[in-house]
Design a protein around this motif. Structure first.
Motif, short mmCIF file in Angstrom:
data_model
loop_
_atom_site.label_atom_id
_atom_site.label_comp_id
_atom_site.label_asym_id
_atom_site.label_seq_id
_atom_site.Cartn_x
_atom_site.Cartn_y
_atom_site.Cartn_z
N UNK A 168 -13.58 -28.53 0.86
CA UNK A 168 -13.31 -29.00 -0.50
C UNK A 168 -11.87 -29.45 -0.66
N UNK A 169 -11.67 -30.50 -1.45
CA UNK A 169 -10.34 -31.08 -1.63
C UNK A 169 -9.60 -30.51 -2.83
N UNK A 170 -10.20 -29.58 -3.55
CA UNK A 170 -9.55 -28.95 -4.69
C UNK A 170 -9.33 -27.47 -4.40
N UNK A 171 -8.22 -26.91 -4.86
CA UNK A 171 -7.97 -25.48 -4.61
C UNK A 171 -8.91 -24.59 -5.40
N UNK A 172 -9.12 -23.39 -4.87
CA UNK A 172 -9.97 -22.43 -5.55
C UNK A 172 -11.19 -22.04 -4.73
N UNK A 173 -12.16 -21.48 -5.43
CA UNK A 173 -13.40 -20.99 -4.80
C UNK A 173 -14.48 -22.06 -4.89
N UNK A 174 -15.19 -22.26 -3.78
CA UNK A 174 -16.25 -23.28 -3.74
C UNK A 174 -17.42 -22.75 -2.91
N UNK A 175 -18.60 -23.21 -3.26
CA UNK A 175 -19.81 -22.96 -2.47
C UNK A 175 -20.41 -24.30 -2.07
N UNK A 176 -20.82 -24.38 -0.82
CA UNK A 176 -21.40 -25.62 -0.29
C UNK A 176 -22.68 -25.31 0.48
N UNK A 177 -23.59 -26.27 0.48
CA UNK A 177 -24.83 -26.18 1.24
C UNK A 177 -24.78 -27.23 2.35
N UNK A 178 -24.92 -26.78 3.59
CA UNK A 178 -24.96 -27.68 4.74
C UNK A 178 -26.43 -27.95 5.07
N UNK A 179 -26.82 -29.19 5.05
CA UNK A 179 -28.19 -29.55 5.42
C UNK A 179 -28.29 -29.61 6.95
N UNK A 180 -29.24 -28.88 7.49
CA UNK A 180 -29.40 -28.76 8.93
C UNK A 180 -30.47 -29.74 9.42
N UNK A 181 -30.15 -30.41 10.51
CA UNK A 181 -31.09 -31.34 11.13
C UNK A 181 -31.10 -31.10 12.63
N UNK A 182 -32.11 -31.60 13.28
CA UNK A 182 -32.16 -31.53 14.74
C UNK A 182 -32.70 -32.84 15.30
N UNK A 183 -32.23 -33.24 16.46
CA UNK A 183 -32.71 -34.50 17.04
C UNK A 183 -34.14 -34.38 17.53
N UNK A 184 -34.85 -35.48 17.48
CA UNK A 184 -36.23 -35.53 17.95
C UNK A 184 -36.30 -36.07 19.37
N UNK A 185 -37.24 -35.61 20.16
CA UNK A 185 -37.39 -36.14 21.53
C UNK A 185 -37.89 -37.59 21.50
N UNK A 186 -37.75 -38.25 22.63
CA UNK A 186 -38.15 -39.65 22.72
C UNK A 186 -39.65 -39.80 22.52
N UNK A 187 -40.41 -38.88 23.07
CA UNK A 187 -41.87 -38.94 22.97
C UNK A 187 -42.41 -37.52 22.89
N UNK A 188 -43.70 -37.43 22.58
CA UNK A 188 -44.34 -36.13 22.52
C UNK A 188 -44.38 -35.44 23.87
N UNK A 189 -44.55 -36.22 24.93
CA UNK A 189 -44.62 -35.62 26.26
C UNK A 189 -43.28 -35.00 26.66
N UNK A 190 -42.18 -35.73 26.45
CA UNK A 190 -40.87 -35.18 26.79
C UNK A 190 -40.54 -33.97 25.91
N UNK A 191 -41.03 -33.99 24.67
CA UNK A 191 -40.82 -32.84 23.80
C UNK A 191 -41.56 -31.61 24.31
N UNK A 192 -42.81 -31.78 24.74
CA UNK A 192 -43.58 -30.66 25.28
C UNK A 192 -42.99 -30.16 26.59
N UNK A 193 -42.55 -31.08 27.43
CA UNK A 193 -41.95 -30.69 28.70
C UNK A 193 -40.63 -29.94 28.47
N UNK A 194 -39.83 -30.41 27.52
CA UNK A 194 -38.59 -29.71 27.20
C UNK A 194 -38.85 -28.32 26.62
N UNK A 195 -39.92 -28.20 25.85
CA UNK A 195 -40.29 -26.89 25.29
C UNK A 195 -40.63 -25.90 26.38
N UNK A 196 -41.36 -26.35 27.41
CA UNK A 196 -41.73 -25.47 28.50
C UNK A 196 -40.54 -25.09 29.38
#
Length: 238
Positions: free
Chosen positions: A162-190
């Motif tokens: 935050x750019x202002x002094x004092x107390x602040x609360x923030x929410x960080x939105x979490x994301x994750x990258x997706x695999x190129x294909x379903x097969x690579x995703x399943x293989x990476x999971x294993x």
């Protein structure tokens, strides 16, 4: 020239000289010393000293968060900033740290009605700068065990301090990258090699390559800040 008039002129000059010496010997030196003392007091007053840098201090906690259906997670953070004007000020608590960063304990949700995981992981940073370009941001990474107990990345996110002094609360939105294909995703999971970001703090803070990276939202992290700004008003920023 009349001798009487000459003696009178010399007598008058002598009396003026004595009066001048008297003034310089008692009245004027006292006024001069008072003026010097007043100037010294003004110079020693911190409010009259023109600063050459601004200082930013912020502390807080990475309090809690959720990430899909995960029950056990740890959170890792790194503070990234840009520009040559910024300098990370080390203290006795972080003298060995090249950059402000940390990783928390592995926490587990015990709530049957939600997947909220509590870390209460503290952080604190001090910076010195002459320019606000490259304002610091906190980049986080969530990780946890997979079905084989291997630690894998679960999500990423970031938020600017935050750019202002004092107390602040923030929410960080979490994301994750997706695999190129379903097969690579399943293989990476294993194999325990799911899609993740290498050097995540630099990639997220700079934003390079984000336009070609497919991601999906998986949760959030709640952060609390206590911000202190010094000399920012002297540079016209407050």
């Amino acid at each position: 020239m009349n001798t009487r008039n000459y003696k009178k002129d010399v007598s008058d000059q002598g009396s003026m000289k004595g009066q001048t010496n008297q003034n310089f010997g008692y009245t004027q030196p006292q006024q001069f010393q008072d003026g010097i003392s007043r100037i010294q007091e003004e110079m020693m007053d911190p409010r009259n000293i023109q600063p050459d840098s601004m200082f930013l201090n912020f502390s807080g906690v990475l309090e809690c968060g959720e990430c899909e259906d995960e029950e056990s997670l740890r959170i890792e953070y790194a503070v990234k900033y840009g520009g040559d004007d910024w300098a990370y000020l080390k203290t006795s608590n972080n003298a060995d740290d090249a950059e402000p960063s940390g990783i928390s304990q592995l926490s587990t949700s015990r709530n049957l009605h939600s997947r909220n995981i509590v870390w209460n992981f503290p952080f604190e940073c001090n910076f010195q700068t002459k320019n606000i370009f490259g304002w610091p941001q906190v980049v986080v990474r969530l990780s946890g065990p997979d079905f084989m107990g291997r630690s894998v990345a679960k999500g990423y996110g970031s938020v600017h301090v935050p750019t202002q002094p004092g107390y602040h609360e923030r929410i960080i939105r979490i994301f994750k990258p997706l695999p190129i294909s379903g097969f690579t995703g399943f293989l990476g999971y294993l194999l325990g090699n799911t899609a993740e970001l290498k050097n995540f703090d630099k990639v997220i803070s700079s934003g390079e390559g984000r336009e070609v990276t497919r991601v999906k939202s998986v949760g959030y992290v709640k952060v609390k800040f206590h911000v202190t700004l010094v000399n920012f008003d002297k540079f016209g920023y407050l």
